[in-house]
Design a protein around this motif. Structure first.
Motif, PDB file in Angstrom:
ATOM      1  N   ALA A  40       0.209  17.003  -3.035  1.00  0.00           N
ATOM      2  CA  ALA A  40       0.832  17.794  -4.096  1.00  0.00           C
ATOM      3  C   ALA A  40       1.046  17.007  -5.375  1.00  0.00           C
ATOM      4  CB  ALA A  40       2.174  18.349  -3.610  1.00  0.00           C
ATOM      5  N   ASN A  41       1.127  15.696  -5.261  1.00  0.00           N
ATOM      6  CA  ASN A  41       1.363  14.872  -6.451  1.00  0.00           C
ATOM      7  C   ASN A  41       0.828  13.469  -6.221  1.00  0.00           C
ATOM      8  OD1 ASN A  41       3.437  13.418  -4.973  1.00  0.00           O
ATOM      9  ND2 ASN A  41       4.811  15.133  -5.407  1.00  0.00           N
ATOM     10  N   ALA A  42       0.915  12.658  -7.266  1.00  0.00           N
ATOM     11  CA  ALA A  42       0.353  11.313  -7.215  1.00  0.00           C
ATOM     12  C   ALA A  42       1.058  10.437  -6.186  1.00  0.00           C
ATOM     13  CB  ALA A  42       0.432  10.674  -8.599  1.00  0.00           C
ATOM     14  N   PHE A  43       2.375  10.631  -6.000  1.00  0.00           N
ATOM     15  CA  PHE A  43       3.105   9.827  -5.032  1.00  0.00           C
ATOM     16  C   PHE A  43       2.578  10.065  -3.624  1.00  0.00           C
ATOM     17  CE2 PHE A  43       6.506   9.453  -1.892  1.00  0.00           C
ATOM     18  CZ  PHE A  43       6.888   8.131  -2.084  1.00  0.00           C
ATOM     19  N   VAL A  44       2.449  11.324  -3.236  1.00  0.00           N
ATOM     20  CA  VAL A  44       1.939  11.645  -1.898  1.00  0.00           C
ATOM     21  C   VAL A  44       0.504  11.157  -1.755  1.00  0.00           C
ATOM     22  CG1 VAL A  44       1.389  13.510  -0.285  1.00  0.00           C
ATOM     23  CG2 VAL A  44       3.483  13.620  -1.660  1.00  0.00           C
ATOM     24  N   ALA A  45      -0.287  11.330  -2.801  1.00  0.00           N
ATOM     25  CA  ALA A  45      -1.691  10.918  -2.765  1.00  0.00           C
ATOM     26  C   ALA A  45      -1.833   9.433  -2.459  1.00  0.00           C
ATOM     27  CB  ALA A  45      -2.359  11.234  -4.099  1.00  0.00           C
ATOM     28  N   GLN A  46      -0.956   8.623  -3.037  1.00  0.00           N
ATOM     29  CA  GLN A  46      -1.059   7.183  -2.823  1.00  0.00           C
ATOM     30  C   GLN A  46      -0.322   6.721  -1.571  1.00  0.00           C
ATOM     31  OE1 GLN A  46      -0.127   5.333  -6.799  1.00  0.00           O
ATOM     32  NE2 GLN A  46      -2.262   4.733  -6.593  1.00  0.00           N
ATOM     33  N   PHE A 102      -7.608   6.450 -11.732  1.00  0.00           N
ATOM     34  CA  PHE A 102      -8.337   6.025 -12.920  1.00  0.00           C
ATOM     35  C   PHE A 102      -8.010   6.944 -14.097  1.00  0.00           C
ATOM     36  CE2 PHE A 102     -10.979   5.066  -9.192  1.00  0.00           C
ATOM     37  CZ  PHE A 102     -11.153   3.697  -9.334  1.00  0.00           C
ATOM     38  N   SER A 103      -7.858   6.361 -15.258  1.00  0.00           N
ATOM     39  CA  SER A 103      -7.743   7.137 -16.494  1.00  0.00           C
ATOM     40  C   SER A 103      -9.141   7.320 -17.080  1.00  0.00           C
ATOM     41  CB  SER A 103      -6.847   6.414 -17.494  1.00  0.00           C
ATOM     42  OG  SER A 103      -7.459   5.209 -17.923  1.00  0.00           O
ATOM     43  N   GLU A 150      -4.790  13.473 -17.750  1.00  0.00           N
ATOM     44  CA  GLU A 150      -4.895  13.470 -16.302  1.00  0.00           C
ATOM     45  C   GLU A 150      -5.491  12.172 -15.780  1.00  0.00           C
ATOM     46  OE1 GLU A 150      -7.268  16.841 -15.230  1.00  0.00           O
ATOM     47  OE2 GLU A 150      -8.947  16.234 -16.487  1.00  0.00           O
ATOM     48  N   HIS A 151      -5.123  11.863 -14.551  1.00  0.00           N
ATOM     49  CA  HIS A 151      -5.720  10.759 -13.814  1.00  0.00           C
ATOM     50  C   HIS A 151      -6.665  11.320 -12.763  1.00  0.00           C
ATOM     51  CE1 HIS A 151      -2.146   8.057 -14.965  1.00  0.00           C
ATOM     52  NE2 HIS A 151      -3.224   7.521 -15.486  1.00  0.00           N
ATOM     53  N   VAL A 152      -7.728  10.581 -12.497  1.00  0.00           N
ATOM     54  CA  VAL A 152      -8.647  10.929 -11.419  1.00  0.00           C
ATOM     55  C   VAL A 152      -8.289  10.079 -10.209  1.00  0.00           C
ATOM     56  CG1 VAL A 152     -11.049  11.093 -10.686  1.00  0.00           C
ATOM     57  CG2 VAL A 152     -10.454  11.411 -13.093  1.00  0.00           C
ATOM     58  N   GLY A 153      -8.075  10.730  -9.061  1.00  0.00           N
ATOM     59  CA  GLY A 153      -7.790  10.011  -7.821  1.00  0.00           C
ATOM     60  C   GLY A 153      -9.006  10.010  -6.924  1.00  0.00           C
ATOM     61  N   LEU A 154      -9.436   8.821  -6.520  1.00  0.00           N
ATOM     62  CA  LEU A 154     -10.604   8.678  -5.647  1.00  0.00           C
ATOM     63  C   LEU A 154     -10.218   7.802  -4.457  1.00  0.00           C
ATOM     64  CD1 LEU A 154     -13.344   7.915  -8.361  1.00  0.00           C
ATOM     65  CD2 LEU A 154     -12.732  10.145  -7.384  1.00  0.00           C
ATOM     66  N   ARG A 155     -10.371   8.328  -3.247  1.00  0.00           N
ATOM     67  CA  ARG A 155     -10.035   7.541  -2.069  1.00  0.00           C
ATOM     68  C   ARG A 155     -11.100   6.464  -1.823  1.00  0.00           C
ATOM     69  NH1 ARG A 155      -5.582   9.111   0.274  1.00  0.00           N
ATOM     70  NH2 ARG A 155      -4.877  11.288   0.208  1.00  0.00           N
ATOM     71  N   PRO A 156     -10.675   5.281  -1.361  1.00  0.00           N
ATOM     72  CA  PRO A 156     -11.631   4.183  -1.121  1.00  0.00           C
ATOM     73  C   PRO A 156     -12.783   4.570  -0.211  1.00  0.00           C
ATOM     74  CG  PRO A 156      -9.396   3.349  -1.027  1.00  0.00           C
ATOM     75  CD  PRO A 156      -9.284   4.846  -1.132  1.00  0.00           C
ATOM     76  N   GLU A 157     -12.505   5.381   0.824  1.00  0.00           N
ATOM     77  CA  GLU A 157     -13.538   5.755   1.785  1.00  0.00           C
ATOM     78  C   GLU A 157     -14.524   6.775   1.223  1.00  0.00           C
ATOM     79  OE1 GLU A 157      -9.652   7.858   3.051  1.00  0.00           O
ATOM     80  OE2 GLU A 157     -10.303   5.999   2.082  1.00  0.00           O
ATOM     81  N   TYR A 204      -7.207  15.353  -9.146  1.00  0.00           N
ATOM     82  CA  TYR A 204      -6.765  15.247 -10.541  1.00  0.00           C
ATOM     83  C   TYR A 204      -5.257  15.470 -10.611  1.00  0.00           C
ATOM     84  CZ  TYR A 204     -11.762  15.733 -11.149  1.00  0.00           C
ATOM     85  OH  TYR A 204     -13.122  15.545 -11.045  1.00  0.00           O
ATOM     86  N   PHE A 205      -4.575  14.576 -11.331  1.00  0.00           N
ATOM     87  CA  PHE A 205      -3.118  14.618 -11.420  1.00  0.00           C
ATOM     88  C   PHE A 205      -2.679  14.468 -12.873  1.00  0.00           C
ATOM     89  CE2 PHE A 205      -4.342  12.898  -7.321  1.00  0.00           C
ATOM     90  CZ  PHE A 205      -3.617  13.689  -6.438  1.00  0.00           C
ATOM     91  N   ASP A 206      -1.663  15.223 -13.236  1.00  0.00           N
ATOM     92  CA  ASP A 206      -1.109  15.142 -14.581  1.00  0.00           C
ATOM     93  C   ASP A 206      -0.499  13.763 -14.809  1.00  0.00           C
ATOM     94  OD1 ASP A 206      -0.139  16.941 -17.023  1.00  0.00           O
ATOM     95  OD2 ASP A 206       1.521  15.619 -16.447  1.00  0.00           O
ATOM     96  N   THR A 207      -0.816  13.145 -15.947  1.00  0.00           N
ATOM     97  CA  THR A 207      -0.335  11.780 -16.200  1.00  0.00           C
ATOM     98  C   THR A 207       1.172  11.718 -16.400  1.00  0.00           C
ATOM     99  OG1 THR A 207      -0.840  12.070 -18.544  1.00  0.00           O
ATOM    100  CG2 THR A 207      -2.509  10.987 -17.209  1.00  0.00           C
ATOM    101  N   GLU A 208       1.787  12.806 -16.875  1.00  0.00           N
ATOM    102  CA  GLU A 208       3.231  12.796 -17.128  1.00  0.00           C
ATOM    103  C   GLU A 208       4.020  13.156 -15.881  1.00  0.00           C
ATOM    104  OE1 GLU A 208       4.899  11.929 -19.873  1.00  0.00           O
ATOM    105  OE2 GLU A 208       3.005  11.328 -20.793  1.00  0.00           O
ATOM    106  N   SER A 209       3.743  14.294 -15.286  1.00  0.00           N
ATOM    107  CA  SER A 209       4.524  14.774 -14.142  1.00  0.00           C
ATOM    108  C   SER A 209       4.034  14.217 -12.812  1.00  0.00           C
ATOM    109  CB  SER A 209       4.477  16.293 -14.073  1.00  0.00           C
ATOM    110  OG  SER A 209       3.155  16.747 -13.780  1.00  0.00           O
TER     111      SER A 209
END
Length: 344
Positions: free
Chosen positions: A226-232, A242-243, A263-270, A335-340
């Protein structure tokens, strides 16, 4: 057996609030894991369910009964702690039977329950031993057995594997999973280890700073955080972020969208796949390779100085300091919002 309902549950110590209005439904027979970093409130929440901490506001119900003012011993819960807390002068049998004896349970019933629990946990041969003659894993099984004999409606586990070595953690984790499969009882399990959470849970509750960030099945949290915290937090190694400045010139064509500065792009290592520069989504300078046999963890640094990891089947051919390109299937990018930090 029973489910649980938490409504607007809060906890304060003086002026300091540590649990901020938690709402949660746990179904009868579910295995639910509370996970989050140290200090997120997961153990405090568990102890409020157990009756070991007072509830400042809100309600906790076990089955149909609100238990805010019910004593811990009357809630129908059994708790397994990080510390085994076994009586060193008692045999395994007497440790497991102690609570029932204090409750003046019939001796024949005590014998039946202890024997049944010992059989489930495969510790029948240890019943006449003292705790000092057991391994750490065996002691933890005795602690779990002491909970089983109470025949609770809800099992609570507070980081029960923390004192075990790596091999015993894996073994005992499997035993707990089998125990749930056999007993079909509601279980709530606290851990900071997301691998434990992913492998044990029917449902994961991710906590941060006394608030729920997301609730869902392990695969839901992995595939749609749901958000960047959970994603990481969910996934090992953690998701790379990545920006636009970190992305390769051809990234938008590969991803099928124009990535904005918001927005940030989230890419899992695998999910990163070795490729040439022309089709790369991101490039990095090779910094370190951890060759783990079945796979390699490739540590890289982008042109803007962002450190990231790729998980590959084998180490790349490049020398240390060389540039390596990676692509990804578009549907696996997040994709995650850079602010929220919220998912977009």
């Amino acid at each position: 057996m029973a489910g649980l309902t938490l409504r607007d549950v809060k906890k304060r110590y003086g002026e300091t609030q540590v649990i901020h209005g938690v709402d949660l439904d746990i179904e009868d027979g579910e295995f639910v894991v509370f996970v989050g970093p140290s200090g997120c409130g997961k153990s405090t929440l568990l102890r409020m369910i157990a009756g070991l901490e007072e509830i400042s506001d809100g309600t906790v119900a076990i089955g149909d009964q609100v238990v805010n003012d019910v004593a811990a011993s009357k809630r129908g819960v059994a708790m397994v702690f990080q510390s085994y807390a076994l009586y060193p002068h008692m045999t395994v049998y007497k440790n497991m039977a102690f609570g029932l004896k204090q409750a003046k349970t019939d001796p024949a019933e005590i014998e039946r329950r202890v024997s049944a629990a010992a059989d489930i946990l495969q510790i029948t041969d240890y019943l006449e031993r003292s705790p000092r003659n057991l391994s750490g894993g065996q002691r933890q099984r005795v602690a779990i057995g002491r909970a089983i004999v109470r025949d609770p409606e809800v099992f609570l586990f507070d980081e029960p594997l923390s004192n075990l070595d790596a091999a015993l953690r894996v073994q005992t984790r499997l035993e707990i999973a089998r125990l749930h499969e056999r007993l079909k009882t509601t279980m709530i399990y606290v851990t900071h280890d997301q691998v434990e959470a992913m492998t044990l849970a029917d449902k994961i509750v991710v906590l941060r700073d006394g608030r729920i960030e997301q609730v869902g099945s392990p695969i839901e949290l992995y595939e749609r955080p749901a958000n960047a915290f959970v994603a990481q937090f969910i996934g090992s190694p953690k998701m790379n972020f990545f920006s636009t400045a970190d992305l390769s010139p051809n990234a938008s064509n590969v991803l099928g969208k124009e990535v904005s500065a918001s927005e940030h792009v989230g890419l899992r290592p695998e999910h990163l796949i070795l490729t040439d520069a022309a089709s790369a989504v991101v490039e990095g300078r090779l910094d370190l390779v951890e060759n783990l046999g079945e796979y390699a963890l490739v540590h890289l640094i982008s042109a803007t100085g962002v450190e990231f990891i790729a998980k590959t089947e084998k180490p790349p051919a490049a020398e240390k300091g060389g540039m390596i390109g990676f692509t990804v299937k578009p549907e696996l990018a997040h994709y995650f919002d850079t602010e929220s930090g919220l998912r977009k």
